[in-house]
Scaffold this motif. Structure first.
Motif, PDB file in Angstrom:
ATOM      1  N   HIS A 124       0.837  -1.202   0.000  1.00 37.44           N
ATOM      2  CA  HIS A 124       0.000   0.000   0.000  1.00 37.44           C
ATOM      3  C   HIS A 124       0.874   1.256   0.000  1.00 37.44           C
ATOM      4  N   VAL A 125       1.904   1.261   0.814  1.00 42.51           N
ATOM      5  CA  VAL A 125       2.821   2.405   0.885  1.00 42.51           C
ATOM      6  C   VAL A 125       3.705   2.473  -0.363  1.00 42.51           C
ATOM      7  N   LEU A 126       4.267   1.342  -0.760  1.00 42.41           N
ATOM      8  CA  LEU A 126       5.197   1.306  -1.891  1.00 42.41           C
ATOM      9  C   LEU A 126       4.523   1.689  -3.201  1.00 42.41           C
ATOM     10  N   PHE A 127       3.219   1.540  -3.285  1.00 38.24           N
ATOM     11  CA  PHE A 127       2.499   1.919  -4.503  1.00 38.24           C
ATOM     12  C   PHE A 127       2.698   3.403  -4.820  1.00 38.24           C
ATOM     13  N   ASN A 128       2.979   4.211  -3.800  1.00 40.33           N
ATOM     14  CA  ASN A 128       3.228   5.639  -4.016  1.00 40.33           C
ATOM     15  C   ASN A 128       4.467   5.891  -4.869  1.00 40.33           C
ATOM     16  N   ALA A 129       5.297   4.879  -5.059  1.00 40.14           N
ATOM     17  CA  ALA A 129       6.482   5.027  -5.914  1.00 40.14           C
ATOM     18  C   ALA A 129       6.079   5.264  -7.368  1.00 40.14           C
ATOM     19  N   LYS A 130       4.838   4.987  -7.703  1.00 43.10           N
ATOM     20  CA  LYS A 130       4.375   5.214  -9.073  1.00 43.10           C
ATOM     21  C   LYS A 130       4.124   6.694  -9.350  1.00 43.10           C
ATOM     22  N   LYS A 131       4.121   7.491  -8.305  1.00 37.42           N
ATOM     23  CA  LYS A 131       3.936   8.932  -8.481  1.00 37.42           C
ATOM     24  C   LYS A 131       5.257   9.545  -8.925  1.00 37.42           C
ATOM     25  N   ARG A 132       5.168  10.481  -9.810  1.00 38.08           N
ATOM     26  CA  ARG A 132       6.365  11.147 -10.341  1.00 38.08           C
ATOM     27  C   ARG A 132       6.716  12.362  -9.482  1.00 38.08           C
ATOM     28  N   ASN A 133       7.136  12.083  -8.247  1.00 33.28           N
ATOM     29  CA  ASN A 133       7.570  13.157  -7.357  1.00 33.28           C
ATOM     30  C   ASN A 133       8.733  12.660  -6.505  1.00 33.28           C
ATOM     31  N   ILE A 134       9.196  13.477  -5.596  1.00 36.25           N
ATOM     32  CA  ILE A 134      10.364  13.114  -4.786  1.00 36.25           C
ATOM     33  C   ILE A 134      10.073  11.893  -3.929  1.00 36.25           C
ATOM     34  N   LEU A 135       8.919  11.860  -3.271  1.00 33.64           N
ATOM     35  CA  LEU A 135       8.561  10.698  -2.446  1.00 33.64           C
ATOM     36  C   LEU A 135       8.504   9.435  -3.295  1.00 33.64           C
ATOM     37  N   GLY A 136       7.908   9.533  -4.481  1.00 29.48           N
ATOM     38  CA  GLY A 136       7.840   8.383  -5.374  1.00 29.48           C
ATOM     39  C   GLY A 136       9.222   7.862  -5.739  1.00 29.48           C
ATOM     40  N   ASN A 137      10.141   8.772  -6.037  1.00 31.33           N
ATOM     41  CA  ASN A 137      11.504   8.358  -6.376  1.00 31.33           C
ATOM     42  C   ASN A 137      12.210   7.722  -5.181  1.00 31.33           C
ATOM     43  N   LEU A 138      11.981   8.273  -3.990  1.00 26.80           N
ATOM     44  CA  LEU A 138      12.596   7.682  -2.792  1.00 26.80           C
ATOM     45  C   LEU A 138      12.057   6.275  -2.545  1.00 26.80           C
ATOM     46  N   LEU A 139      10.753   6.098  -2.701  1.00 27.45           N
ATOM     47  CA  LEU A 139      10.159   4.770  -2.514  1.00 27.45           C
ATOM     48  C   LEU A 139      10.640   3.796  -3.589  1.00 27.45           C
ATOM     49  N   LEU A 140      10.839   4.291  -4.804  1.00 23.62           N
ATOM     50  CA  LEU A 140      11.352   3.441  -5.875  1.00 23.62           C
ATOM     51  C   LEU A 140      12.785   3.006  -5.593  1.00 23.62           C
ATOM     52  N   LEU A 141      13.523   3.841  -4.885  1.00 22.11           N
ATOM     53  CA  LEU A 141      14.908   3.511  -4.534  1.00 22.11           C
ATOM     54  C   LEU A 141      15.025   2.504  -3.383  1.00 22.11           C
ATOM     55  N   LEU A 142      14.036   2.443  -2.503  1.00 22.12           N
ATOM     56  CA  LEU A 142      14.143   1.586  -1.307  1.00 22.12           C
ATOM     57  C   LEU A 142      14.444   0.117  -1.617  1.00 22.12           C
ATOM     58  N   PRO A 143      13.707  -0.544  -2.515  1.00 23.73           N
ATOM     59  CA  PRO A 143      14.058  -1.939  -2.815  1.00 23.73           C
ATOM     60  C   PRO A 143      15.479  -2.063  -3.380  1.00 23.73           C
ATOM     61  N   PHE A 144      15.866  -1.129  -4.240  1.00 23.92           N
ATOM     62  CA  PHE A 144      17.215  -1.132  -4.808  1.00 23.92           C
ATOM     63  C   PHE A 144      18.268  -1.042  -3.703  1.00 23.92           C
ATOM     64  N   ILE A 145      18.060  -0.124  -2.775  1.00 26.28           N
ATOM     65  CA  ILE A 145      19.020   0.062  -1.680  1.00 26.28           C
ATOM     66  C   ILE A 145      19.101  -1.187  -0.814  1.00 26.28           C
ATOM     67  N   TYR A 146      17.943  -1.771  -0.502  1.00 29.89           N
ATOM     68  CA  TYR A 146      17.952  -2.982   0.325  1.00 29.89           C
ATOM     69  C   TYR A 146      18.730  -4.106  -0.348  1.00 29.89           C
ATOM     70  N   ILE A 147      18.433  -4.340  -1.625  1.00 30.16           N
ATOM     71  CA  ILE A 147      19.111  -5.429  -2.345  1.00 30.16           C
ATOM     72  C   ILE A 147      20.610  -5.149  -2.426  1.00 30.16           C
ATOM     73  N   LEU A 148      20.983  -3.896  -2.652  1.00 30.24           N
ATOM     74  CA  LEU A 148      22.398  -3.528  -2.721  1.00 30.24           C
ATOM     75  C   LEU A 148      23.099  -3.785  -1.386  1.00 30.24           C
TER      76      LEU A 148
END
Length: 191
Positions: A124-148
């Motif tokens: 529900h929270v991560l779905f906000n990554a689909k928004k084209r704003n700063i919060l969306g970009n940060l949420l889109l980065l979270l899985p990447f950062i975790y895997i890294l």
């Protein structure tokens, strides 16, 4: 991001089947030793990188928040359901004694419920990554950062303890695939 997963029975059935397959893969890899070069069993117990990746893909490929949440909950529930079946089967095969069927049945059915609820809330929270704003970009980065971070941790263990090679390969593939799938989605729309 593509909107492949929709709010319909067909999408939910496919996600449920993928959850079943994931549960069977977890059970399969749990049969191997965890302290050798490959450390296959860590895939089922100590690693979350692959699961973060697959969960993020489910969320980001969902058309609506509702379908993201339901799909994520189904995927996680069925994965844990079949993992639980595998664990109970192993107990019975090892001669752990006669198990009370009612307790075992209850345990298998409800084993994945808390995880499914938590992952549904995260979807529900991560779905906000689909928004084209700063919060969306940060949420889109979270899985990447975790895997890294997990990849770095497993790489250190590989070089120091000569274990976790399989997890280094899996996390590397997940990271590369994540970059390929979502690199174009890092942008902010001007309003």
């Amino acid at each position: 991001m593509k909107n492949i997963i929709k709010n319909n029975f067909k999408s939910y059935l496919i996600i449920s089947i993928l959850g079943v397959l994931a549960g069977l893969v977890v059970w399969f890899f749990s049969q191997f030793p965890y302290d050798d070069l490959w450390s296959f069993s860590l895939f089922s117990s100590m690693s979350l990188g692959f699961w973060v990746f697959t969960s993020a893909v489910i969320v980001f490929f969902s058309k609506e928040r509702k379908s993201a949440v339901i799909s994520e909950m189904l995927y996680v529930y069925f994965m844990f359901f079949f993992t639980g079946v595998g664990k109970i089967t192993r107990l019975v095969q090892s001669g752990a004694g006669v198990l009370n069927f009612n307790n075992v049945f209850f345990d298998i059915i409800f084993y994945g419920v808390p995880y499914a609820i938590i992952c549904g809330l995260l979807a529900h929270v991560l779905f906000n990554a689909k928004k084209r704003n700063i919060l969306g970009n940060l949420l889109l980065l979270l899985p990447f950062i975790y895997i890294l971070i997990e990849l770095i941790d497993f790489s250190i263990k590989l070089f120091t303890n000569k274990t976790n090679l399989f997890m280094v390969i899996i996390d590397s593939l997940c990271l590369i695939t994540y970059i390929i799938l979502f690199r174009k989605d890092f942008k902010i729309d001007k309003q």
